[in-house]
Write an enzyme that holds these catalytic residues in place. Sequence first.
Site, PDB file in Angstrom:
ATOM      1  N   LYS A 458       0.786  -1.233   0.000  1.00 12.46           N
ATOM      2  CA  LYS A 458       0.000   0.000   0.000  1.00 12.46           C
ATOM      3  C   LYS A 458       0.816   1.279   0.000  1.00 12.46           C
ATOM      4  CE  LYS A 458      -3.954   0.614   2.024  1.00 12.46           C
ATOM      5  NZ  LYS A 458      -4.897   0.805   3.131  1.00 12.46           N
ATOM      6  N   ASP A 459       2.109   1.215   0.170  1.00 11.79           N
ATOM      7  CA  ASP A 459       2.863   2.473   0.185  1.00 11.79           C
ATOM      8  C   ASP A 459       4.233   2.287  -0.469  1.00 11.79           C
ATOM      9  OD1 ASP A 459       3.116   5.159   0.660  1.00 11.79           O
ATOM     10  OD2 ASP A 459       3.783   4.944   2.727  1.00 11.79           O
ATOM     11  N   ILE A 460       4.219   1.749  -1.693  1.00 16.65           N
ATOM     12  CA  ILE A 460       5.468   1.605  -2.446  1.00 16.65           C
ATOM     13  C   ILE A 460       5.847   2.988  -2.985  1.00 16.65           C
ATOM     14  CG2 ILE A 460       6.464   0.626  -4.563  1.00 16.65           C
ATOM     15  CD1 ILE A 460       6.206  -1.434  -2.365  1.00 16.65           C
ATOM     16  N   ASN A 464      10.501   4.456   0.358  1.00 12.50           N
ATOM     17  CA  ASN A 464      10.343   3.210   1.099  1.00 12.50           C
ATOM     18  C   ASN A 464      11.145   2.058   0.493  1.00 12.50           C
ATOM     19  OD1 ASN A 464       8.759   4.171   3.142  1.00 12.50           O
ATOM     20  ND2 ASN A 464       6.828   3.748   2.101  1.00 12.50           N
ATOM     21  N   THR A 495       0.843   7.823  -0.540  1.00 11.96           N
ATOM     22  CA  THR A 495       1.718   8.937  -0.848  1.00 11.96           C
ATOM     23  C   THR A 495       1.362   9.481  -2.210  1.00 11.96           C
ATOM     24  OG1 THR A 495       3.411   7.875   0.485  1.00 11.96           O
ATOM     25  CG2 THR A 495       4.135   9.613  -0.990  1.00 11.96           C
TER      26      THR A 495
END
Length: 622
Positions: A458-460, A464, A495
């Site tokens: 969910k937050d690649i 990260n 993001t």
Amino acid sequence: MTPLSLLLIFSIFVLLPSPSVGDAIYGPSCNLSTTPTSIYPCKSYAFYRANSTDLCSVADLFNTNRISIANASNISDTSQSLYPNQPLLIPLECSCFNKNHSYALVNYQFISGNTFWIIAHSNYANLTTSEASVLANPTMIPVSISVGAWAKIPIFCQCPTTNLSRNYSAIISYSVQPGDTLASIAEGFGMDVSSLTEVNDGVQTDPAPFTVIYVPINSSLPIDLSSFEPENRSAPAPTAENTDSSDNNDGSDNDGAVIGLGIVVGVLGCLLICLVFVFCFFLRRKKKSAEDKQIPIVDNRKDNGDTSLNLHSTANYDGLLSGIDDCLDKYRVFHISDLRKATKDFDSKYLISGNVYKGWLDGRAFAIKMMKWNAGEELRILQKVNHTNLVKLEGFSINREDGGCYMVYEYVENGSLLECMKSPTTKLDWRRRVNIGIDVANGLQYIHEHTFPTVVHKDITSSNILLDNNFKAKIANFGLARSGCNAMTTNIVGTQGYVSPEYLVEGLVTTKMDVYAFGVLLLELISGREAVSEEGVLLSAEVDMVEFEGDDAVGIEKLRSWMDPRIRSEIDRLGMESVVMLIGIAKGCLQKDSGRRSGMTEVVYALSKVDDILSVASTAGN
Ligand SMILES: *[C@@H]1O[C@H](CO)[C@@H](O)[C@H](O)[C@H]1NC(C)=O
Ligand SMILES: *[C@@H]1O[C@H](CO)[C@@H](O)[C@H](O)[C@H]1NC(C)=O
Ligand SMILES: *[C@@H]1O[C@H](CO)[C@@H](O)[C@H](O)[C@H]1NC(C)=O
Ligand SMILES: *[C@@H]1O[C@H](CO)[C@@H](O)[C@H](O)[C@H]1NC(C)=O
Ligand SMILES: *[C@@H]1O[C@H](CO)[C@@H](O)[C@H](O)[C@H]1NC(C)=O
Ligand SMILES: *[C@@H]1O[C@H](CO)[C@@H](O)[C@H](O)[C@H]1NC(C)=O
Ligand SMILES: *[C@@H]1O[C@H](CO)[C@@H](O)[C@H](O)[C@H]1NC(C)=O
Ligand SMILES: *[C@@H]1O[C@H](CO)[C@@H](O)[C@H](O)[C@H]1NC(C)=O
Ligand SMILES: *[C@@H]1O[C@H](CO)[C@@H](O)[C@H](O)[C@H]1NC(C)=O
Ligand SMILES: *[C@@H]1O[C@H](CO)[C@@H](O)[C@H](O)[C@H]1NC(C)=O
């Protein structure tokens, strides 16, 4: 499917004897029409000789927890490592499968090289058979099981039926070893031969090696297993000084202090951790209404660090508790004072980014993250995953005074991909960038295809993705990650610049949202620009502007001027083909319709072809 595999499947079904109840290879039969249904399921045990020094990995193998094994096997100190062939009693839940066989079904995930035969004979030490395993997994094709698939392995077991002459407390499944006799087995468990005969369909002769025999016991556990101790075992049990079982690493970094601590924390610690997580959760729930007003999408230009930490978890109470299982102690439990010492009391000099500090523990560097919300979901996910392209969680710590949670990760030397791309000193050449893409794709493929339930990160984002000293990429920050598929959420987090259209519009959480973000990451690698420009233009929107055809010179020139000037001379040497291929892969990942978007397996395959072309081009160039 090839004709050969069809033939193999065919022969398996034809050549195997057709299953019939009572056939030893299919395990003990159970007949619900003649036994009271109240008997099943029952608690039963398997006698198993340790094949690992780590009690937790034995517990994982049988889907149980190490405390229950320790209770049944008279192990008082669960932090000690096991010795080879240590006799253990594994508690199982025995039920009447398909109303005709009594099995304890345990879930097993296939790794490379596994077959049902190997799993039955070596992993589960002949406590089941491959025939029974095939029978228990009717939807799996035995000759073509993919790595990562989950199977139900039927461990043979029995429940004491009411027809027996005595009231037995439980029945132990024992895999007969060469040299065993009925009498020696009975004696080993403190029973008489007649009780074995009675439970095992009147067997009178010594059983064949590697078949399963059922031993009833009439006392409560633990029972004396000393007659099964390996013969040459030196009498004193390993001491805390020379073992390190609370750590599931290779065990090379011994640390008396941490182990001692682990022992002290032990069982009580686990309970405390559960309580603290619940406490953290309620604390957050109280704050939540205030935070709901917060802007949900974080702009990563304002806060390059751990952006997702500002956002709140949607974990619910039940999910939280069910995840915090006993095997948390695979990790090292650090005392908060150790972490304070490691970071000079969280001195800003040691701040890496956001809430992440660099700390030194036993001469090794770690990244220590202060969790702003409960760590339950991240711990739950990280305890299931283990892959070289995912940042490894090494341990955690709870501050008992304020309930603060800290995660301790491996330290990854070169920092985030975003920093490396921006840094004038780090040189990320084209091949390195392609390899970073491949690493990230491999990590994503692993969490999407080889975990159950599927994990969505969910937050690649490029902040990260961390790079080690060989520029191998590792996916970090599972703070937003969720397991389970096709969930819907009304709380949009992520993001800016990486969020997929269907998630933004409908809140649809699928693996395809990671694929979309990965597409943006590929564009960053090609263009050397950030996901959102200073002017607020999305990189993902630019991809439509870069229109080109494979052999269209104008289009290729357009692409050449769009890509990162820092790699231009290298590309001029290697040729544009790999860039054209990569942008094609990125476009496949950035499809607006998630149904048409590529899957990670496809992406990994396509990227490996790019790598092939590059290695040919670079050897030709040299
Ligand atoms: C057990 O019962 C199931 C149906 O309940 C049947 O499909 C299966 O063949 C039976 N197995 C054996 C070994 O008889
Ligand atoms: C169970 O027992 C009943 C009655 O004795 C018998 O008719 C039936 O065939 C048995 N079922 C199996 C699966 O053995
Ligand atoms: C282990 O044994 C203790 C006392 O005998 C008991 O209170 C505890 O519930 C047991 N734990 C498990 C996980 O079986
Ligand atoms: C121990 O387990 C591993 C797999 O977990 C297996 O490859 C190996 O053969 C086993 N060894 C024995 C002696 O069963
Ligand atoms: C399981 O049985 C096979 C023979 O069928 C034997 O070679 C193997 O050593 C046995 N495995 C264990 C762990 O006892
Ligand atoms: C148990 O005993 C009853 C009566 O003694 C008999 O009818 C039944 O078949 C027996 N069941 C089994 C599973 O042997
Ligand atoms: C088993 O225990 C029950 C009570 O717990 C008793 O009524 C029954 O007679 C016992 N059976 C045998 C065979 O000892
Ligand atoms: C259990 O069985 C053994 C023999 O099989 C006997 O000597 C012992 O007294 C029994 N113990 C209990 C508690 O019934
Ligand atoms: C359990 O272990 C303790 C020592 O660790 C020993 O004194 C006791 O006899 C054991 N109990 C059994 C039933 O073996
Ligand atoms: C016990 O014997 C086995 C082989 O029989 C050997 O490999 C092992 O090193 C021995 N262990 C000790 C502690 O002597």
